[in-house]
Design a protein around this motif. Structure first.
Motif: not given
Ligand code: SF4
Length: 282
Positions: A100, A113, A205, A281
């Motif tokens: 993103p 992703c 991001p 997260m």
């Molecule tokens: S943490 Fe999650 S949203 Fe962020 S780049 Fe990795 S898979 Fe994609």
């Protein structure tokens, strides 16, 4: 391997962060009833190195010692090879922007992703183990009470039912827990484990500015890699005649957006859109 259709399937979508590590301790100490944790590794070159270190050196040994299994899942392509998110991003000639990235107005672009590297990977495992629309798996998501707005932000697939044991939802989970992030940290410490860092891809991001600044200070090599990745994406966009994209919402290159040294970040309101679907997260 197919389980009998009657076998209830109960798993934790293990993000490797504070909330799901607290769920691991809660499961190990019999306060929630989950024996199977699924960790989607989007790539050894993509996950924050600290997340993988914690997983292998602390979480998996702790789980094994307490009769719990953490399965580490990867995205496997049709030809049998493993694809990583970072690999897809930097692949020669790729036009794909699966993460993103922030557009010039600061808003995150659409992403694939999560769907490609997490939802489908977990879905495949669940279906291989007998989950279906008539025998949906219970998938526990690590959302604590301070992030309750993230509940139900995630689309439910036909082969699953979501549960939020940290906040006692649904009622059928039979827990009356109402835990916030600090409670989770305390549970982890009381379980004898160190508190893990935030789990996400190092180049995500959706990181908040303070997280980037921490990285610039304490993990300068990773910060440089992030700057290089942002440059690579924009070099490609230059060739295609497209606008630049960014890893922060400030519409300028990462090294300029995030001050180095002792310079303080301006006080930002916490108005960033969060990675709110509970897949990352947690
Ligand atoms: S943490 Fe999650 S949203 Fe962020 S780049 Fe990795 S898979 Fe994609």
């Amino acid at each position: 391997m197919n389980s009998s259709p009657e076998t209830p399937i109960r798993v934790v979508a293990h993000g490797g962060g504070v909330q799901t590590t607290a769920m691991l301790v809660l499961a190990a100490t019999g306060r929630i009833s989950y024996q199977t944790f699924l960790f989607c590794n989007v790539g050894d070159d993509s996950e924050h190195p600290g997340t993988l270190r914690y997983l292998h050196e602390i979480a998996i040994p702790y789980a094994e010692a307490n009769g719990i299994t953490i399965h580490e899942l990867h995205r496997i392509k049709r030809d049998g090879s493993t694809e990583t998110l970072h690999g897809r991003l930097v692949k020669e000639g790729s036009r794909s922007l699966p993460i993103p990235v922030r557009m010039s107005n600061g808003a995150p672009g659409t992403r694939s992703c999560t769907a490609d590297f997490k939802i489908r990977v977990i879905g495949k495992w669940l279906k291989q183990h007998g989950a279906s629309a008539t025998n949906p798996a219970t998938v526990a998501v690590g959302i604590s009470i301070d992030e309750i707005q993230r509940v139900n932000a995630r689309k439910v697939e036909p082969y699953e039912r979501l549960a939020y044991p940290l906040i006692g939802l649904p009622a059928s989970e039979d827990t009356d827990l109402r835990l916030n992030r600090s409670d989770c940290e305390r549970i982890i410490r009381d379980g004898g484990l160190p508190v893990p860092g935030k789990s996400s891809c190092w180049f995500c991001p959706m990181h908040r500015p303070a997280m980037w600044q921490d990285m610039r200070r304490s993990e300068p090599a990773l910060f440089d890699q992030s700057c290089q990745l942002e440059d690579l994406l924009n070099d490609r966009r230059d060739v295609l005649g497209k606008d630049h994209v960014f890893l922060t919402r400030f519409a300028k290159p990462l090294a300029q957006a995030i001050p180095g040294g002792q310079e303080l970040l301006p006080l930002f309101e916490d108005d960033d859109p969060h990675c709110d679907n509970g897949w990352c997260m947690t």
